[in-house]
Structures are given as structure tokens and as C-alpha cells.
Design a protein around this motif. Structure first.
Motif, short mmCIF file in Angstrom:
data_model
loop_
_atom_site.label_atom_id
_atom_site.label_comp_id
_atom_site.label_asym_id
_atom_site.label_seq_id
_atom_site.Cartn_x
_atom_site.Cartn_y
_atom_site.Cartn_z
N ASP A 10 0.83 -1.21 0.00
CA ASP A 10 0.00 0.00 0.00
C ASP A 10 0.87 1.26 0.00
OD1 ASP A 10 -2.61 1.03 -0.12
OD2 ASP A 10 -2.43 1.69 1.96
N SER A 35 -7.83 1.49 2.15
CA SER A 35 -7.45 1.53 3.57
C SER A 35 -8.59 1.02 4.47
CB SER A 35 -7.07 2.95 3.99
OG SER A 35 -5.99 3.40 3.21
N ALA A 60 -3.50 1.94 8.62
CA ALA A 60 -4.55 2.00 7.61
C ALA A 60 -5.62 3.02 8.00
CB ALA A 60 -5.17 0.62 7.40
#
Length: 319
Positions: free
Chosen positions: A54, A170, A132
Motif C-alpha cells: 500500500d 485503507s 490504515a
């Protein structure tokens, strides 16, 4: 008689795009860059491939934002003798690249998720949840910065979609981490990745298709060509038209060229007709850069004859 008129140099319809987009891009890029560093560090600490991936994805976003910003700035660069339209086309190119990159990233995510089904990975969930969650806040805030311009400019819409997609990613990661902590179902991680990829691809496809269409000088989505033709033919003194072309100069400016054929002995003067045509195009269709050629019926028929004899003595072909 050729005539070109560019009302207010195309800024008239920029009123719905806030002028401080430069600042918004700079701020969006800065907070995302900081987040990438945090995410990469904690991904490494928590042994979480999801977070590291990510972070890479978010670095791609910073690049996407930089691209959209550069295109917006390039559109303001003055035209010169080598680039008579300036760099306006850059915004169309940027939205295309932005969409293409998102689709490629989602392809990569899908491949990785499929591989994870065979080898589920053990992950420390708490750092993942905290980082996240920060990602949701940062991406939502950045997306919100671009919401205003996204309805009117394809390029800014690209930046907005990109950020909104990330906030979703996320959120998926957070939900997944909680469920995995409660159940130990590590296979949920790739399932969530696949769902996210599907949502992002579904949202990006129209941006990809539309920007590709504009790259080939397609008629912008918001323009109904039949209606443009009818409106022009309805002008007093116009008996016909040919060579009607409408295309996008940039993601927020539309160009057009047309040859209008005048009725013999028309009461309206050519200037009056030009004024009416330009006003109509600007008000009804938001076309700010129109080039209109006015012809008599004799001239137009000469053109038709010339074209049947394969002789291009007349400007522009019959359409």
C-alpha cells in the motif's frame, strides 16, 4: 471570410474550478508523501506485505497527483508559434495516464491476492489497523480537496477518483485486519484485496474510456452534436452547414470549427450572424473557442464540385 473569436480567453467557465488548485495539489502531495514514509516504516516493522504494497501504491498516488497538477499548470502556459494551442492537451493525457496506471495497479493487486490464497501470510494486525486508519483520514481529506473540480474537469476527476479509491483500500484493510484478529482467517486478506480491485476498476473504466476518446479528438461527452447542428441551422440567414468539428482542447475547454452557408440576399450581415452564432455556442454548449467560416451558396457549391473532381481547391472537405 474566416473568423476566430475566443471569448474571455476561456476563463469564463473556469469559475466552478477553484483557483487555488495549485495549493491544494501541493498540500495533498505533502501529506501523502509523509504518509508513504510512515506506512513503509511500519509495514517493515510489522512484517506486513499489505502495508508495504500500500505504501508503494500511495507513492504512485503522489506521482499521479504530481501528474495532474503538472497538466493543470501546463494548460496555463501561453501558446507560441510552435505549439499554437499551448499545452492544453496535457490535461487529457494526464487523465489517461492516471486511469491507465490505476488499472495496472489493480491488475497487480489481483495477481498478488490470487497468489496469497495458496500461501496465507501471518501478519501483525495492530500496526496495520492503526496505519490504515490514518490512511483513511489522509486519503479522504485529499479526495475532498478535489471534489469541487471533479464534476467539471476530467483531469481533476482523475485525481479525485484516485484518492477516493485509496480511502476505500485503507478501509478494506482495517475491516479485514479486525476480522482476521477475531477469527484467524488469513484468507480474508486476499478476498478483500480482490473486492477492492473490482470496485476501483469499475470506477476507473469510464475515466479511461473517456480520456482515450478525447485523445482521438472525439466529441466531448457533454456535447450533443445533433443539437449543435440544429441550433446553428436555426440561425436566421443560415441555409446549410458543413465541416462541423467539435473536440476537446483540454479537459475543460472545447474547440469547434464549422462552415456556415448563407441564404442569398440574407437580411442579416455576416458580422451579425457571427455574433449570434458565437453567443449561442458559448451560452448553450459552453464552447469557448469557435472558428466559423461564412460562405455564399455559390462558393459552397463550387466546393462541392471541386471535391467531386478530386481537387482540393476549397478549404475543408464536405462533411
Amino acid at each position: 471570410m474566416s473568423h476566430d473569436h475566443d471569448h474571455h480567453h476561456g476563463h469564463a467557465h473556469h469559475h466552478h474550478i477553484p483557483t487555488d488548485f495549485g495549493r491544494r495539489f501541493a498540500f495533498g502531495m505533502a501529506i501523502n508523501m509523509i504518509f508513504v514514509l510512515i506506512e513503509a516504516f511500519y509495514g517493515w516493522q510489522a512484517n506486513s506485505l499489505a502495508l508495504l504494497a500500500d505504501a508503494g501504491h500511495n507513492l504512485g498516488d503522489v506521482a499521479g497527483l504530481a501528474l495532474a497538477w503538472a497538466a493543470l499548470a501546463a494548460g496555463r502556459i501561453r501558446a507560441n508559434d510552435r505549439l499554437t494551442y499551448g499545452w492544453q492537451r496535457g490535461s487529457i493525457l494526464a487523465s489517461f495516464v492516471n486511469a491507465a496506471v490505476l488499472l495496472l495497479l489493480m491488475g497487480g493487486l489481483t495477481v498478488e491476492a490470487i497468489q496469497r490464497f495458496t500461501v496465507p501470510a501471518e501478519v501483525h494486525e495492530w500496526p496495520v489497523i492503526v496505519v490504515a486508519a490514518i490512511g483513511i483520514v489522509i486519503n479522504s481529506a485529499t479526495a475532498w480537496l478535489f471534489l469541487a473540480g471533479s464534476k467539471h474537469d476530467l483531469n481533476i476527476r482523475g485525481a479525485f477518483l484516485h484518492m477516493a479509491a485509496d480511502a476505500l483500500v485503507s478501509l478494506g484493510v482495517v475491516i479485514g485486519a479486525f476480522v482476521i484478529m477475531g477469527t484467524g482467517w488469513f484468507w480474508l486478506d486476499p478476498v478483500i484485496s480482490l473486492l477492492i480491485a473490482a470496485v476501483v476498476v469499475w470506477g476507473t473504466w469510464s475515466l479511461f474510456r473517456q480520456s482515450l476518446h478525447l485523445m482521438f479528438d472525439g466529441v466531448p461527452q457533454e456535447i450533443d452534436l445533433v443539437s449543435v447542428r440544429q441550433h446553428l441551422l436555426a440561425l436566421p440567414g443560415v441555409t446549410g452547414l458543413h465541416d462541423l468539428h467539435v473536440w476537446a482542447l483540454s479537459t475543460s475547454r472545447i474547440g469547434m470549427t464549422v462552415h456556415l452557408v448563407l441564404t442569398p440576399g440574407a437580411a442579416a450581415s455576416a458580422d451579425e450572424l457571427l455574433g449570434k452564432a458565437e453567443h449561442l455556442l458559448h451560452e448553450e454548449f459552453n464552447i469557448s473557442h469557435a472558428t466559423i467560416q461564412i460562405e455564399s451558396e455559390t462558393y459552397a457549391s463550387q466546393c462541392e464540385l471541386a471535391y467531386t473532381h478530386e481537387n482540393s481547391a476549397c478549404p475543408g472537405g464536405m462533411a
